[in-house]
Design a protein around this motif. Sequence first.
Motif, PDB file in Angstrom:
ATOM      1  N   LEU A  26       0.884  -1.338  -0.052  1.00  0.00           N
ATOM      2  CA  LEU A  26       0.051   0.049  -0.022  1.00  0.00           C
ATOM      3  C   LEU A  26       0.821   1.304  -0.164  1.00  0.00           C
ATOM      4  CD1 LEU A  26      -2.533  -1.070   2.632  1.00  0.00           C
ATOM      5  CD2 LEU A  26      -2.836  -1.138   0.451  1.00  0.00           C
ATOM      6  N   ALA A  27       1.675   1.346  -1.018  1.00  0.00           N
ATOM      7  CA  ALA A  27       2.833   2.412  -1.099  1.00  0.00           C
ATOM      8  C   ALA A  27       1.919   4.176  -1.240  1.00  0.00           C
ATOM      9  CB  ALA A  27       3.513   2.483  -2.382  1.00  0.00           C
ATOM     10  N   TRP A  28       0.609   3.820  -1.344  1.00  0.00           N
ATOM     11  CA  TRP A  28      -0.062   5.226  -1.652  1.00  0.00           C
ATOM     12  C   TRP A  28      -0.546   5.518  -0.403  1.00  0.00           C
ATOM     13  CZ3 TRP A  28      -4.685   5.122   0.772  1.00  0.00           C
ATOM     14  CH2 TRP A  28      -5.427   3.842   0.940  1.00  0.00           C
ATOM     15  N   LEU A  29      -0.543   4.688   0.717  1.00  0.00           N
ATOM     16  CA  LEU A  29      -0.616   5.308   2.081  1.00  0.00           C
ATOM     17  C   LEU A  29       0.625   5.737   2.777  1.00  0.00           C
ATOM     18  CD1 LEU A  29      -3.328   5.537   4.189  1.00  0.00           C
ATOM     19  CD2 LEU A  29      -2.520   2.994   4.982  1.00  0.00           C
ATOM     20  N   ASP A  30       0.807   7.160   2.575  1.00  0.00           N
ATOM     21  CA  ASP A  30       1.685   7.549   3.293  1.00  0.00           C
ATOM     22  C   ASP A  30       1.660   8.688   4.226  1.00  0.00           C
ATOM     23  OD1 ASP A  30       0.718   9.520   1.378  1.00  0.00           O
ATOM     24  OD2 ASP A  30       2.704   9.538   0.209  1.00  0.00           O
ATOM     25  N   ILE A  31       2.585   9.458   4.802  1.00  0.00           N
ATOM     26  CA  ILE A  31       2.225  10.648   5.779  1.00  0.00           C
ATOM     27  C   ILE A  31       1.156  11.496   5.280  1.00  0.00           C
ATOM     28  CG2 ILE A  31       3.373  12.207   7.180  1.00  0.00           C
ATOM     29  CD1 ILE A  31       3.969   9.662   7.975  1.00  0.00           C
ATOM     30  N   PRO A  32       1.200  12.228   4.320  1.00  0.00           N
ATOM     31  CA  PRO A  32       0.302  13.115   4.003  1.00  0.00           C
ATOM     32  C   PRO A  32      -1.344  12.362   3.944  1.00  0.00           C
ATOM     33  CG  PRO A  32       1.959  13.487   2.523  1.00  0.00           C
ATOM     34  CD  PRO A  32       2.299  12.053   3.105  1.00  0.00           C
ATOM     35  N   TRP A  33      -1.469  11.164   3.336  1.00  0.00           N
ATOM     36  CA  TRP A  33      -2.784  10.693   3.755  1.00  0.00           C
ATOM     37  C   TRP A  33      -2.950  10.133   4.677  1.00  0.00           C
ATOM     38  CZ3 TRP A  33      -6.500  10.532   0.489  1.00  0.00           C
ATOM     39  CH2 TRP A  33      -6.481  10.495  -1.101  1.00  0.00           C
ATOM     40  N   MET A  34      -1.884   9.845   5.831  1.00  0.00           N
ATOM     41  CA  MET A  34      -2.420   9.323   7.212  1.00  0.00           C
ATOM     42  C   MET A  34      -2.747  10.915   8.035  1.00  0.00           C
ATOM     43  SD  MET A  34      -2.497   6.378   7.771  1.00  0.00           S
ATOM     44  CE  MET A  34      -2.125   6.301   9.438  1.00  0.00           C
ATOM     45  N   LEU A  35      -2.107  12.174   7.443  1.00  0.00           N
ATOM     46  CA  LEU A  35      -2.552  13.010   8.061  1.00  0.00           C
ATOM     47  C   LEU A  35      -3.883  13.405   7.848  1.00  0.00           C
ATOM     48  CD1 LEU A  35      -1.641  15.574   9.796  1.00  0.00           C
ATOM     49  CD2 LEU A  35      -0.813  16.577   7.579  1.00  0.00           C
ATOM     50  N   ALA A  36      -4.191  13.309   6.542  1.00  0.00           N
ATOM     51  CA  ALA A  36      -5.607  13.639   6.119  1.00  0.00           C
ATOM     52  C   ALA A  36      -6.616  12.794   6.815  1.00  0.00           C
ATOM     53  CB  ALA A  36      -5.493  13.684   4.514  1.00  0.00           C
ATOM     54  N   LEU A  37      -6.593  11.294   6.417  1.00  0.00           N
ATOM     55  CA  LEU A  37      -7.442  10.484   6.732  1.00  0.00           C
ATOM     56  C   LEU A  37      -7.257  10.045   8.454  1.00  0.00           C
ATOM     57  CD1 LEU A  37      -7.211   7.985   4.012  1.00  0.00           C
ATOM     58  CD2 LEU A  37      -8.737   9.768   4.286  1.00  0.00           C
ATOM     59  N   HIS A  38      -6.360   9.755   8.899  1.00  0.00           N
ATOM     60  CA  HIS A  38      -6.294   9.177  10.304  1.00  0.00           C
ATOM     61  C   HIS A  38      -6.435  10.408  11.224  1.00  0.00           C
ATOM     62  CE1 HIS A  38      -4.750   6.773  13.539  1.00  0.00           C
ATOM     63  NE2 HIS A  38      -4.041   7.726  13.911  1.00  0.00           N
ATOM     64  N   GLY A  39      -5.767  11.557  10.933  1.00  0.00           N
ATOM     65  CA  GLY A  39      -5.555  12.672  11.616  1.00  0.00           C
ATOM     66  C   GLY A  39      -6.948  13.337  11.705  1.00  0.00           C
ATOM     67  N   SER A  40      -7.804  13.238  10.958  1.00  0.00           N
ATOM     68  CA  SER A  40      -9.030  14.056  10.528  1.00  0.00           C
ATOM     69  C   SER A  40     -10.188  13.083  11.288  1.00  0.00           C
ATOM     70  CB  SER A  40      -9.593  14.115   9.377  1.00  0.00           C
ATOM     71  OG  SER A  40      -8.612  14.966   8.575  1.00  0.00           O
ATOM     72  N   ALA A  41      -9.714  11.861  11.287  1.00  0.00           N
ATOM     73  CA  ALA A  41     -10.733  10.986  11.906  1.00  0.00           C
ATOM     74  C   ALA A  41     -10.739  11.016  13.601  1.00  0.00           C
ATOM     75  CB  ALA A  41     -10.529   9.353  11.609  1.00  0.00           C
ATOM     76  N   ASN A  42      -9.405  11.060  13.950  1.00  0.00           N
ATOM     77  CA  ASN A  42      -9.255  11.271  15.479  1.00  0.00           C
ATOM     78  C   ASN A  42      -9.601  12.920  15.985  1.00  0.00           C
ATOM     79  OD1 ASN A  42      -7.993   8.858  15.890  1.00  0.00           O
ATOM     80  ND2 ASN A  42      -5.821   9.519  15.340  1.00  0.00           N
ATOM     81  N   ALA A  43      -9.269  13.638  15.204  1.00  0.00           N
ATOM     82  CA  ALA A  43      -9.586  14.896  15.646  1.00  0.00           C
ATOM     83  C   ALA A  43     -10.962  15.378  15.575  1.00  0.00           C
ATOM     84  CB  ALA A  43      -8.727  16.044  14.766  1.00  0.00           C
ATOM     85  N   LEU A  44     -11.748  15.122  14.445  1.00  0.00           N
ATOM     86  CA  LEU A  44     -13.157  15.381  14.456  1.00  0.00           C
ATOM     87  C   LEU A  44     -14.040  14.433  14.902  1.00  0.00           C
ATOM     88  CD1 LEU A  44     -12.934  16.897  10.728  1.00  0.00           C
ATOM     89  CD2 LEU A  44     -12.974  18.167  12.679  1.00  0.00           C
ATOM     90  N   GLY A  45     -13.674  13.206  14.620  1.00  0.00           N
ATOM     91  CA  GLY A  45     -14.768  12.204  14.874  1.00  0.00           C
ATOM     92  C   GLY A  45     -14.610  11.430  16.309  1.00  0.00           C
ATOM     93  N   ILE A  46     -13.446  11.612  16.732  1.00  0.00           N
ATOM     94  CA  ILE A  46     -13.410  11.013  18.143  1.00  0.00           C
ATOM     95  C   ILE A  46     -13.295  12.482  19.193  1.00  0.00           C
ATOM     96  CG2 ILE A  46     -11.793   9.821  20.028  1.00  0.00           C
ATOM     97  CD1 ILE A  46     -10.709   8.185  17.292  1.00  0.00           C
ATOM     98  N   GLY A  47     -12.520  13.210  18.849  1.00  0.00           N
ATOM     99  CA  GLY A  47     -12.610  14.300  19.508  1.00  0.00           C
ATOM    100  C   GLY A  47     -13.551  15.164  19.896  1.00  0.00           C
ATOM    101  N   VAL A  48     -13.982  16.014  18.724  1.00  0.00           N
ATOM    102  CA  VAL A  48     -15.087  16.892  18.672  1.00  0.00           C
ATOM    103  C   VAL A  48     -16.344  16.182  19.043  1.00  0.00           C
ATOM    104  CG1 VAL A  48     -16.431  18.596  17.370  1.00  0.00           C
ATOM    105  CG2 VAL A  48     -13.842  18.581  17.255  1.00  0.00           C
ATOM    106  N   LEU A  49     -16.846  15.203  18.100  1.00  0.00           N
ATOM    107  CA  LEU A  49     -18.102  14.416  18.077  1.00  0.00           C
ATOM    108  C   LEU A  49     -17.999  13.637  19.366  1.00  0.00           C
ATOM    109  CD1 LEU A  49     -18.779  13.425  14.356  1.00  0.00           C
ATOM    110  CD2 LEU A  49     -19.767  15.343  15.807  1.00  0.00           C
TER     111      LEU A  49
END
Length: 70
Positions: A26-49
């Motif tokens: 899964l070479a496409w799953l790099d740091i920019p993708w993880m920042l966008a997907l994993h970071g957003s899920a943590n910050a918005l989904g878990i944190g805010v909601l």
Amino acid sequence: MVAGVSLIVSMVLAALYGSRFQAPPLAWLDIPWMLALHGSANALGIGVLGLWGWTLAEDQPGPETAEGTA
């Protein structure tokens, strides 16, 4: 409920990132993708909601504070 689903999705992404060079690669799953997907899920989904749901749950009277109970 949404915070729980966000946590599951976020941890699946973390596991995929950790094994991204194994078969299938899964070479496409790099740091920019993880920042966008994993970071957003943590910050918005878990944190805010999650905190918003927790706040709403605290406003609801529980069985020990309902009227008519001693």
